[in-house]
Motif scaffolding. Structure first.
Motif, PDB file in Angstrom:
ATOM      1  N   GLY A 171       0.810  -1.211   0.000  1.00 40.51           N
ATOM      2  CA  GLY A 171       0.000   0.000   0.000  1.00 40.51           C
ATOM      3  C   GLY A 171       0.844   1.262   0.000  1.00 40.51           C
ATOM      4  O   GLY A 171       1.923   1.318   0.594  1.00 40.51           O
ATOM      5  N   ILE A 172       0.345   2.285  -0.677  1.00 36.38           N
ATOM      6  CA  ILE A 172       1.043   3.579  -0.678  1.00 36.38           C
ATOM      7  C   ILE A 172       0.191   4.575   0.100  1.00 36.38           C
ATOM      8  O   ILE A 172      -1.028   4.445   0.190  1.00 36.38           O
ATOM      9  CB  ILE A 172       1.325   4.093  -2.105  1.00 36.38           C
ATOM     10  N   ILE A 173       0.831   5.567   0.690  1.00 34.10           N
ATOM     11  CA  ILE A 173       0.129   6.559   1.483  1.00 34.10           C
ATOM     12  C   ILE A 173       0.508   7.950   0.996  1.00 34.10           C
ATOM     13  O   ILE A 173       1.460   8.118   0.235  1.00 34.10           O
ATOM     14  CB  ILE A 173       0.461   6.428   2.984  1.00 34.10           C
ATOM     15  N   GLU A 174      -0.244   8.939   1.446  1.00 30.27           N
ATOM     16  CA  GLU A 174       0.061  10.314   1.069  1.00 30.27           C
ATOM     17  C   GLU A 174       1.448  10.679   1.586  1.00 30.27           C
ATOM     18  O   GLU A 174       1.787  10.417   2.737  1.00 30.27           O
ATOM     19  CB  GLU A 174      -0.981  11.267   1.662  1.00 30.27           C
ATOM     20  N   GLY A 175       2.271  11.257   0.717  1.00 25.01           N
ATOM     21  CA  GLY A 175       3.638  11.608   1.091  1.00 25.01           C
ATOM     22  C   GLY A 175       4.640  10.527   0.771  1.00 25.01           C
ATOM     23  O   GLY A 175       5.802  10.595   1.187  1.00 25.01           O
ATOM     24  N   ALA A 176       4.207   9.501   0.015  1.00 20.69           N
ATOM     25  CA  ALA A 176       5.138   8.423  -0.338  1.00 20.69           C
ATOM     26  C   ALA A 176       6.317   8.963  -1.133  1.00 20.69           C
ATOM     27  O   ALA A 176       7.432   8.433  -1.061  1.00 20.69           O
ATOM     28  CB  ALA A 176       4.414   7.345  -1.138  1.00 20.69           C
ATOM     29  N   ALA A 177       6.098  10.038  -1.896  1.00 26.48           N
ATOM     30  CA  ALA A 177       7.179  10.628  -2.693  1.00 26.48           C
ATOM     31  C   ALA A 177       8.302  11.141  -1.810  1.00 26.48           C
ATOM     32  O   ALA A 177       9.461  11.205  -2.225  1.00 26.48           O
ATOM     33  CB  ALA A 177       6.633  11.773  -3.547  1.00 26.48           C
ATOM     34  N   GLU A 178       7.959  11.504  -0.557  1.00 31.64           N
ATOM     35  CA  GLU A 178       8.983  11.978   0.374  1.00 31.64           C
ATOM     36  C   GLU A 178       9.524  10.840   1.232  1.00 31.64           C
ATOM     37  O   GLU A 178      10.274  11.067   2.179  1.00 31.64           O
ATOM     38  CB  GLU A 178       8.402  13.063   1.295  1.00 31.64           C
ATOM     39  N   GLY A 179       9.127   9.609   0.914  1.00 31.96           N
ATOM     40  CA  GLY A 179       9.675   8.458   1.628  1.00 31.96           C
ATOM     41  C   GLY A 179       8.818   7.956   2.763  1.00 31.96           C
ATOM     42  O   GLY A 179       9.242   7.080   3.507  1.00 31.96           O
ATOM     43  N   LYS A 180       7.604   8.479   2.932  1.00 30.92           N
ATOM     44  CA  LYS A 180       6.745   7.986   4.004  1.00 30.92           C
ATOM     45  C   LYS A 180       6.234   6.595   3.669  1.00 30.92           C
ATOM     46  O   LYS A 180       6.040   6.247   2.519  1.00 30.92           O
ATOM     47  CB  LYS A 180       5.562   8.944   4.203  1.00 30.92           C
ATOM     48  N   GLY A 181       5.983   5.815   4.729  1.00 31.57           N
ATOM     49  CA  GLY A 181       5.549   4.435   4.512  1.00 31.57           C
ATOM     50  C   GLY A 181       6.665   3.651   3.832  1.00 31.57           C
ATOM     51  O   GLY A 181       7.818   3.736   4.202  1.00 31.57           O
ATOM     52  N   ILE A 182       6.311   2.913   2.819  1.00 32.12           N
ATOM     53  CA  ILE A 182       7.319   2.167   2.051  1.00 32.12           C
ATOM     54  C   ILE A 182       7.769   2.992   0.854  1.00 32.12           C
ATOM     55  O   ILE A 182       8.601   2.587   0.063  1.00 32.12           O
ATOM     56  CB  ILE A 182       6.748   0.786   1.622  1.00 32.12           C
ATOM     57  N   GLY A 183       7.214   4.206   0.734  1.00 29.49           N
ATOM     58  CA  GLY A 183       7.625   5.086  -0.352  1.00 29.49           C
ATOM     59  C   GLY A 183       7.217   4.552  -1.709  1.00 29.49           C
ATOM     60  O   GLY A 183       6.227   3.855  -1.847  1.00 29.49           O
ATOM     61  N   HIS A 184       8.019   4.860  -2.725  1.00 30.23           N
ATOM     62  CA  HIS A 184       7.709   4.467  -4.107  1.00 30.23           C
ATOM     63  C   HIS A 184       8.504   3.239  -4.536  1.00 30.23           C
ATOM     64  O   HIS A 184       8.597   2.943  -5.714  1.00 30.23           O
ATOM     65  CB  HIS A 184       8.026   5.633  -5.051  1.00 30.23           C
ATOM     66  N   ARG A 185       9.059   2.548  -3.572  1.00 31.90           N
ATOM     67  CA  ARG A 185       9.986   1.463  -3.910  1.00 31.90           C
ATOM     68  C   ARG A 185       9.385   0.424  -4.849  1.00 31.90           C
ATOM     69  O   ARG A 185      10.065  -0.120  -5.703  1.00 31.90           O
ATOM     70  CB  ARG A 185      10.448   0.791  -2.605  1.00 31.90           C
ATOM     71  N   PHE A 186       8.078   0.120  -4.665  1.00 31.45           N
ATOM     72  CA  PHE A 186       7.485  -0.965  -5.446  1.00 31.45           C
ATOM     73  C   PHE A 186       6.623  -0.492  -6.606  1.00 31.45           C
ATOM     74  O   PHE A 186       6.036  -1.317  -7.312  1.00 31.45           O
ATOM     75  CB  PHE A 186       6.652  -1.870  -4.528  1.00 31.45           C
ATOM     76  N   LEU A 187       6.512   0.832  -6.811  1.00 30.92           N
ATOM     77  CA  LEU A 187       5.653   1.309  -7.895  1.00 30.92           C
ATOM     78  C   LEU A 187       6.175   0.927  -9.270  1.00 30.92           C
ATOM     79  O   LEU A 187       5.419   0.923 -10.237  1.00 30.92           O
ATOM     80  CB  LEU A 187       5.473   2.827  -7.805  1.00 30.92           C
ATOM     81  N   ARG A 188       7.465   0.591  -9.361  1.00 25.39           N
ATOM     82  CA  ARG A 188       7.996   0.170 -10.667  1.00 25.39           C
ATOM     83  C   ARG A 188       7.280  -1.076 -11.183  1.00 25.39           C
ATOM     84  O   ARG A 188       7.240  -1.332 -12.377  1.00 25.39           O
ATOM     85  CB  ARG A 188       9.499  -0.095 -10.571  1.00 25.39           C
ATOM     86  N   HIS A 189       6.695  -1.851 -10.252  1.00 25.95           N
ATOM     87  CA  HIS A 189       6.079  -3.111 -10.660  1.00 25.95           C
ATOM     88  C   HIS A 189       4.730  -2.929 -11.358  1.00 25.95           C
ATOM     89  O   HIS A 189       4.189  -3.879 -11.909  1.00 25.95           O
ATOM     90  CB  HIS A 189       5.921  -4.032  -9.452  1.00 25.95           C
ATOM     91  N   ILE A 190       4.153  -1.713 -11.312  1.00 21.98           N
ATOM     92  CA  ILE A 190       2.904  -1.504 -12.054  1.00 21.98           C
ATOM     93  C   ILE A 190       3.126  -0.567 -13.239  1.00 21.98           C
ATOM     94  O   ILE A 190       2.171  -0.178 -13.895  1.00 21.98           O
ATOM     95  CB  ILE A 190       1.772  -0.970 -11.144  1.00 21.98           C
ATOM     96  N   GLU A 191       4.402  -0.237 -13.522  1.00 19.18           N
ATOM     97  CA  GLU A 191       4.685   0.625 -14.672  1.00 19.18           C
ATOM     98  C   GLU A 191       4.302  -0.045 -15.979  1.00 19.18           C
ATOM     99  O   GLU A 191       3.972   0.620 -16.952  1.00 19.18           O
ATOM    100  CB  GLU A 191       6.172   0.997 -14.699  1.00 19.18           C
ATOM    101  N   ARG A 192       4.382  -1.370 -16.038  1.00 16.88           N
ATOM    102  CA  ARG A 192       4.121  -2.088 -17.287  1.00 16.88           C
ATOM    103  C   ARG A 192       2.661  -2.527 -17.424  1.00 16.88           C
ATOM    104  O   ARG A 192       2.287  -3.087 -18.438  1.00 16.88           O
ATOM    105  CB  ARG A 192       5.030  -3.315 -17.381  1.00 16.88           C
ATOM    106  N   ASN A 193       1.855  -2.341 -16.370  1.00 17.47           N
ATOM    107  CA  ASN A 193       0.456  -2.754 -16.437  1.00 17.47           C
ATOM    108  C   ASN A 193      -0.323  -1.848 -17.386  1.00 17.47           C
ATOM    109  O   ASN A 193      -0.108  -0.639 -17.414  1.00 17.47           O
ATOM    110  CB  ASN A 193      -0.203  -2.695 -15.055  1.00 17.47           C
ATOM    111  N   SER A 194      -1.227  -2.427 -18.141  1.00 21.29           N
ATOM    112  CA  SER A 194      -2.045  -1.605 -19.035  1.00 21.29           C
ATOM    113  C   SER A 194      -3.251  -1.020 -18.314  1.00 21.29           C
ATOM    114  O   SER A 194      -3.803  -0.007 -18.728  1.00 21.29           O
ATOM    115  CB  SER A 194      -2.510  -2.433 -20.235  1.00 21.29           C
TER     116      SER A 194
END
Length: 332
Positions: free
Chosen positions: A219-242
């Motif tokens: 899950g991502i939360i508000e402020g993930a871009a600044e490293g809150k929660g787990i941040g954006h570490r796993f968002l690369r895995h949905i870059e290829r999803n249509s």
């Protein structure tokens, strides 16, 4: 596979083999006068090759492998014998692996097919033996070429899971529960935030034995871009999803606001994510009676700028319609 064994980012130093040296041998036999040069060529140095393997889905096997070196080519020898090529070194990686130059961060290649091979470091060419340099005016050359040096490079391997649909939502939105119900995947499910610490994949069986793949990320939360929660570490895995499926619980204080927060986090990570097809699923809707659902529907029709539907993974409500909608979006 445990969460600690899921590895999607490794750095490796690779070095190909040096080419073998050419031979400067002169033929010397008792009954052969003026034998002349008969030195052979050196062998090629071994390549370092990345190979796609559909049976892998993590880079864990490379977690502790920091250096990969291929063999050097063997030297040439007499009777114009060419030296053996150095053995190539193969590195098997899962499909969806991106190869970057660690120093420049330039993307060098991507592995997307099973058995696909990419040479990341070419072996050095073997040197020519003195037999190549014989001329009418230089009949006994006593020199040969040295082998060429191999290549060395630091590479970063970055895994981006290949899936059709990506689940996006806040922690405890019900993503893992939905994945466990519509697929055979067994993600960890518990009543606390950040239960999911690694991406999970599941295959949805659709009508007429057709299938599509769904990826559930932490899950991502508000402020993930600044490293809150787990941040954006796993968002690369949905870059290829249509298609992106946003999961928002029916008991959320403001469904529209949560959707806009998630959308903004995706935009800040990569603006191209907003070009994908989007569908909002209001999860845990079995908690709503018909009157509440009608009120919520009226509010969403006016405020939510995306198609939506009500579902409940626990009560098995709306799941067939959800599959139908996703299949339609995937096959436009």
């Amino acid at each position: 596979m445990t969460e600690g064994n899921f590895v999607d980012y490794v750095k490796i130093h690779v070095a190909s083999g040096k080419g073998g040296q050419g031979s400067a041998h002169l033929r010397r036999e008792k009954y052969v006068a003026k034998g002349g040069p008969d030195g052979g060529d050196g062998g090629r140095g071994g390549h370092v090759i990345l190979k796609g393997n559909k049976n892998l889905w993590t880079l864990f096997h490379l977690k502790f492998k920091r250096h990969v070196r291929a063999e050097h080519g063997e030297h040439g020898s007499k009777q114009t014998s060419t030296g053996a090529d150095g053995a190539d070194q193969y590195i098997e990686v899962p499909l969806g692996t991106v190869i970057r130059d660690t120093e420049t961060q330039e993307i060098l290649h991507e592995i997307t097919e099973d058995g696909q091979e990419i040479i990341v470091a070419k072996g050095g060419k073997g040197g020519q033996g003195n037999a190549h340099f014989k001329t009418a005016t230089n009949q006994t050359p006593r020199y040969a070429q040295p082998g060429m040096e191999g290549e060395e490079i630091d590479i970063t391997l970055e895994l981006k899971i290949l899936a059709d649909v990506g689940l996006v939502g806040f922690p405890n939105a019900g993503k893992s529960t939905l994945l466990s119900v519509i697929t055979a995947a067994k993600p960890k499910i518990a009543d606390y935030e950040f239960t999911t610490l690694k991406p999970n994949l599941g295959i949805v069986e659709y009508r007429d034995y057709q299938t599509f793949v769904v990826a559930d990320i932490p899950g991502i939360i508000e402020g993930a871009a600044e490293g809150k929660g787990i941040g954006h570490r796993f968002l690369r895995h949905i870059e290829r999803n249509s298609t992106l499926l946003f999961l928002i619980p029916a008991d959320a204080p403001d469904i529209t606001k949560q959707y806009e927060i998630l959308l903004d986090e995706l935009r800040r990570y990569n603006p191209e994510m907003l070009d994908k097809d989007r569908l909002v699923a209001i999860s845990k809707s079995d908690m709503l009676d018909e009157e509440l659902k009608a009120e919520l529907k009226e509010e969403l029709d006016n405020k939510l700028k995306a198609p939506y539907m009500f579902i409940s993974a626990v009560a098995q409500q709306g799941l067939t319609q959800l599959k139908d909608k996703l299949w339609e979006m995937l096959n436009r």
